[in-house]
Scaffold this active site. Structure first.
Site, mmCIF file in Angstrom:
data_model
loop_
_atom_site.group_PDB
_atom_site.id
_atom_site.type_symbol
_atom_site.label_atom_id
_atom_site.label_comp_id
_atom_site.label_asym_id
_atom_site.label_seq_id
_atom_site.Cartn_x
_atom_site.Cartn_y
_atom_site.Cartn_z
ATOM 1 N N GLY C 33 21.006 69.036 51.539
ATOM 2 C CA GLY C 33 20.898 68.228 52.745
ATOM 3 C C GLY C 33 19.595 68.405 53.500
ATOM 4 O O GLY C 33 19.286 67.626 54.388
ATOM 5 N N CYS C 242 38.915 41.055 44.382
ATOM 6 C CA CYS C 242 37.740 40.323 43.904
ATOM 7 C C CYS C 242 38.208 38.983 43.345
ATOM 8 O O CYS C 242 39.161 38.921 42.559
ATOM 9 C CB CYS C 242 37.023 41.127 42.822
ATOM 10 S SG CYS C 242 35.788 40.172 41.898
ATOM 11 N N CYS C 245 37.411 39.162 39.169
ATOM 12 C CA CYS C 245 38.090 40.050 38.222
ATOM 13 C C CYS C 245 39.457 40.467 38.731
ATOM 14 O O CYS C 245 40.237 41.051 38.003
ATOM 15 C CB CYS C 245 37.235 41.276 37.914
ATOM 16 S SG CYS C 245 37.154 42.460 39.274
ATOM 17 N N CYS C 267 33.157 41.323 43.557
ATOM 18 C CA CYS C 267 32.704 42.713 43.438
ATOM 19 C C CYS C 267 31.198 42.820 43.651
ATOM 20 O O CYS C 267 30.425 42.039 43.100
ATOM 21 C CB CYS C 267 32.997 43.258 42.042
ATOM 22 S SG CYS C 267 34.711 43.667 41.761
ATOM 23 N N CYS C 273 32.979 45.017 37.789
ATOM 24 C CA CYS C 273 33.612 43.698 37.755
ATOM 25 C C CYS C 273 33.736 43.204 36.311
ATOM 26 O O CYS C 273 34.784 42.752 35.873
ATOM 27 C CB CYS C 273 32.769 42.721 38.569
ATOM 28 S SG CYS C 273 33.595 41.170 38.943
#
Lengths: 208, 360, 292
Positions: C33, C242, C245, C267, C273
């Site tokens: 970090g 979606c 899909c 998607c 997808c």
């Protein structure tokens, strides 16, 4: 002049394929630091100075150059072949005080107290030493369990290179976070790592 | 049936083809030779070299052509080539006092050792369109260019320095160490003056011009006088330790500006003019002058001046002067951001629905 | 003169630059970090278009790697295509669009829906690495705040959102705390993706080229999105599946289909997808046509 006497002035070759070999060695080191305690295979130069060995030779060729200062501990510090080889292939600046070094190359016997090495500041904790510890032929019996970033739960660490004084020093090193030094454990053909975030706990002898 | 946008590869290939076509211009006209650009667009080539941090007129000319005249695009080309070049070491500091100037002017003295030399300049030209060139319309010069017999031209700053009326080139302890290199070392603030000067040399000419102008208009005033502007070729030498002497590498054309600025002094220390410094590759007078004004303005803290204006703010100036960074980030807004926009859209809809519910 | 060749190294970056970036990467992994300053180089793309990600990838990648590049979750957005073809030519690596086949994934603004596995490297392109930058513009100040672990500014900002809107009004680049110590920008991924960072088995590397910073999250590291006890972090969710899909639970792009307010949701992750569609025999976000 005999061939043997000339050896130190004609350094043995470095990596056979500098770009690709350095990339592979770097990935091993990166993987090792990202997965503390886990050992990764390391391919080195064919004829490194014996005092350095293949593994340390590979890490040195991969990470050192004129942009960083290196301190060679103990017998390595007086090995002319190593100094020549490193100067020729890496150009790293060799320093005489471990507190000035970004990279410290040592074996377990010559490793100075970690507190004597650069550990960075709270604003710049990355200005800290990376120790390349030569763990070839270590015969100790220390074992630890390890926790911290990069470790899924707990990992076991067999540490034949660690003497009795190591654990308290390492505990102090982790407690100083974000300051601290990082350790690469380099064998002839392997590398493992202990970043400053890895906490070690003693494991009783004989425990599986 | 809806099929999402696709075929990025084809789109890119087509775009590249179209770009090449546009850059070629009318196919029946001859393509411009890079040597023509180098010779006839020398000022542009200078700017591309300066901000590209690479002295290579031939390559800069190619960059200008490949970029179809887009200066920042050409600078980016130069930079991303330069950065891959190996570094052998530092050259010795160039001796600009020994430079045989093709141009040298001082605004602070009517005359001075070596004299004023106007040289090649747009100053005093009337900005009227000339008749289209037939190729052989270079007017004759009335007298020759400066020759080797010219008297020495010491730098104005050195002349004032003799009487200690101006601060010395380097103050004791200031940047005594090897200068940093922003292209090799991570840059962190605050910077040394040497690092700042490097950043300014790479900074966008227009950005520095605007900042310099702002300081002339009261936002961080430094009362500048153009002590000296000189343009000419200097020898670049490389100190090879294994040889024990400096090896000449070649000559480069540079523009140098020494700006003489407001004086300091107190009951304890004598009054002295301060200065700002500018140096750029080739003929880059506007850049060198702007740079020297900004350099001086950024030294406010050094002289205990009140620091309140943008031109005096190191983080502001240095962080935003690099045009490769600036143009890239501004133009990256062209990249798709629809994922983040979707997230914002959902939040705004949700907030609106809640608002309507509360006010129903 | 014009015939003179400009020669570039394998992998574009010179070896010295790779070493410099590699050393920065090792420190980044060791201090999760923390933003490690590095001497960012120019690369042949404009600043802000992934030059940090490109440098990180160039320093890490080898010929054994399989590279996937996504922008907005999609493999076929022009910038993704451009960066992928760059590495295919300068580093001679194999490329893929499949998340599970890639060893390195360079991304802008998304984390793939397919869970990542150990050994994979996710390289984020980062525009503004400093999470406190819009609250405090000075680097000298933010550096000090990180040193002191003083993140009050950010909590105040989030709290002001709640007071004003009733919600934390941050939907992307949502700040996280790494390893319980460093406040970190996850890059402008939607907050939807934030939970995927937490204890992810892959190595997550972040490159900010223009801002000259590199940072990292090692595998299995805690990544906590900021929140309050009474207003905990809540990632965004989509209610519908979606439209192509039929999968649910993924991040969706809203696509305007006509000028009468019609739209559909599909998607954002084209690989996800496509593979969901293949399994169920429906259309997908990349369609059936091969990419030219």
């Amino acid at each position: 002049m005999s061939t043997a006497a000339r050896t130190p002035t004609i350094p043995a070759p470095g990596f056979a394929d500098p770009t690709r070999d350095a990339q592979r060695a770097f990935r091993a080191v990166l993987d090792a630091l990202a997965h503390p305690t886990r050992s990764y295979p390391l391919g080195g130069p064919a004829q490194p100075p014996p005092a350095l060995g293949r593994g340390l030779g590979a890490v040195a060729l991969t990470l050192l150059d004129e942009g960083c200062a290196t301190w060679l501990a103990g017998p390595l510090g007086t090995d002319a072949e190593t100094a020549t080889w490193l100067a020729f292939h890496t150009g790293t600046r060799l320093v005489t005080d471990p507190a000035d070094a970004q990279f410290v190359v040592a074996d377990p016997a010559s490793l100075p107290p970690l507190a004597r090495l650069r550990c960075g500041t709270d604003e710049a904790p990355h200005h800290s030493a990376t120790v390349l510890l030569d763990v070839r032929g270590a015969t100790g019996t220390a074992r630890f369990s390890a926790t911290g970033p990069g470790i899924d739960g707990t990992a076991d660490l067999t540490a034949p290179w660690a003497d009795a004084g190591f654990l308290p020093q390492w505990t102090a090193n982790t407690a100083a976070f974000p300051r601290g030094v990082d350790l690469l454990l380099v064998g002839e053909d392997t590398v493992a790592a202990l970043p400053r975030t890895t906490r070690l706990h003693p494991r009783p002898e004989g425990e599986a | 049936m809806y099929v999402a946008v696709k075929g990025g590869e084809r789109a890119i290939a087509n775009a590249h083809a179209l770009l090449a076509e546009q850059g070629r211009g009318h196919p029946e006209l001859p393509a411009i030779d890079p040597a023509q650009v180098e010779g006839q667009l020398g000022v542009l080539v200078s700017r591309v070299m300066t901000e590209g941090s690479l002295y290579d007129p031939a390559l800069a000319a190619r960059a200008v052509l490949q970029a179809q005249g887009d200066v920042l695009e050409a600078v980016t080309l130069m930079r991303s080539y330069r950065t891959t070049l190996p570094r052998f070491g530092y050259t010795c500091a160039v001796d600009t006092a020994g430079l045989a100037p093709q141009r040298r002017i001082s605004a602070t003295f009517k005359d001075l050792p070596g004299g004023q030399q106007l040289g090649a300049t747009f100053d005093y030209t009337h900005r009227l369109f000339s008749t289209p060139s037939s190729g052989a319309d270079v007017p004759d010069r009335h007298d020759g260019s400066p020759d080797a017999d010219d008297p020495a031209m010491p730098r104005v700053a050195d002349l004032l320095g003799v009487g200690a009326l101006i601060e010395p080139d380097a103050r004791p302890g200031q940047d005594a160490a090897e200068p940093g290199d922003l292209t090799r070392e991570p840059s962190v603030f605050p910077m040394s003056r040497a690092e700042r000067l490097q950043a300014l040399a790479r900074s966008d000419e227009g950005f520095l011009l605007g900042l310099a102008y702002s300081s002339q208009r009261g936002f961080g005033t430094t009362h500048p006088f153009a002590g000296e502007v000189r343009v000419g070729e200097v020898e670049v030498e490389f100190d090879a330790p294994e040889l024990g002497f400096a090896v000449p590498l070649g000559r480069i054309e540079v523009t140098e500006c020494q700006m003489v600025n407001q004086f300091t002094g107190s009951a304890e220390t004598p009054a002295q003019f301060t200065r700002g410094y500018g140096l750029a590759f080739g003929r880059s007078e506007r850049k060198a002058m702007s740079m020297s004004i900004v350099d001086r303005a950024l030294r406010g803290a050094e002289f205990d001046e009140r620091v309140a204006s943008p031109v005096q703010d190191e983080e502001f100036v240095i962080s935003h002067g690099d045009n490769v960074a600036a143009t890239g980030f501004v133009e990256h807004l062209k990249l798709p951001h629809y994922v983040d926009f979707q997230a914002e859209l959902m939040l705004v809809r949700k907030l609106n629905a809640e608002f309507e519910e509360a006010h129903a | 003169m014009s015939a003179r060749q400009a020669v570039y190294n394998i992998g574009y970056l010179d070896e010295q630059t790779k070493r410099m970036i590699r050393r920065a990467l090792l420190k980044a992994v060791a201090i999760p970090g923390f933003q490690v300053p590095f001497a960012s180089r120019e690369v042949p793309m404009p600043r802000g278009w992934g030059t940090g990600g490109v440098q990180v990838t160039a320093a890490v990648i080898g010929e054994d790697d399989v590279l996937k590049v996504i922008d907005q979750g999609a493999d076929d957005t022009t910038n993704a295509v451009s960066i992928r073809s760059f590495f295919a030519s300068v580093a001679r690596v194999a490329t893929t669009t499949r998340t599970d086949e890639a060893t390195i994934i360079q991304t802008r603004h998304r984390i793939p829906e397919t869970p990542l596995s150990e050994g994979q490297v996710l390289v984020y392109q980062v525009p503004i690495p400093e999470p406190l930058r819009f609250l405090e513009p000075r680097e000298t100040e933010t550096r000090r705040l990180h040193a002191l672990e003083e993140y009050g500014l950010m909590f105040v900002k989030l709290y002001e959102d709640i007071a004003r809107f009733g919600h934390i009004a941050k939907t992307y680049d949502y700040p996280v705390l790494v390893g319980g110590r460093y406040l970190m920008s996850p890059s402008p991924i939607p907050s939807f993706d934030n939970p995927k960072m937490h204890r992810n088995p892959a190595l997550q590397l972040f490159g900010a080229g223009r801002e000259k910073r590199i940072y990292a999250v090692p595998p299995f590291t805690s990544v906590e999105s900021l929140g309050f006890e009474d207003f905990p972090f809540e990632p965004q969710r989509f209610d519908e599946p979606c439209a192509l899909c039929g999968s649910t639970g993924g991040y969706l792009d809203e696509v305007i289909t006509d000028d009468a307010g019609g739209s559909m949701f599909v998607c954002s992750d084209t690989d996800h997808c496509e593979r969901t569609a293949t399994r169920s025999g429906t259309e997908s976000a990349t369609g059936t046509e091969a990419i030219a």
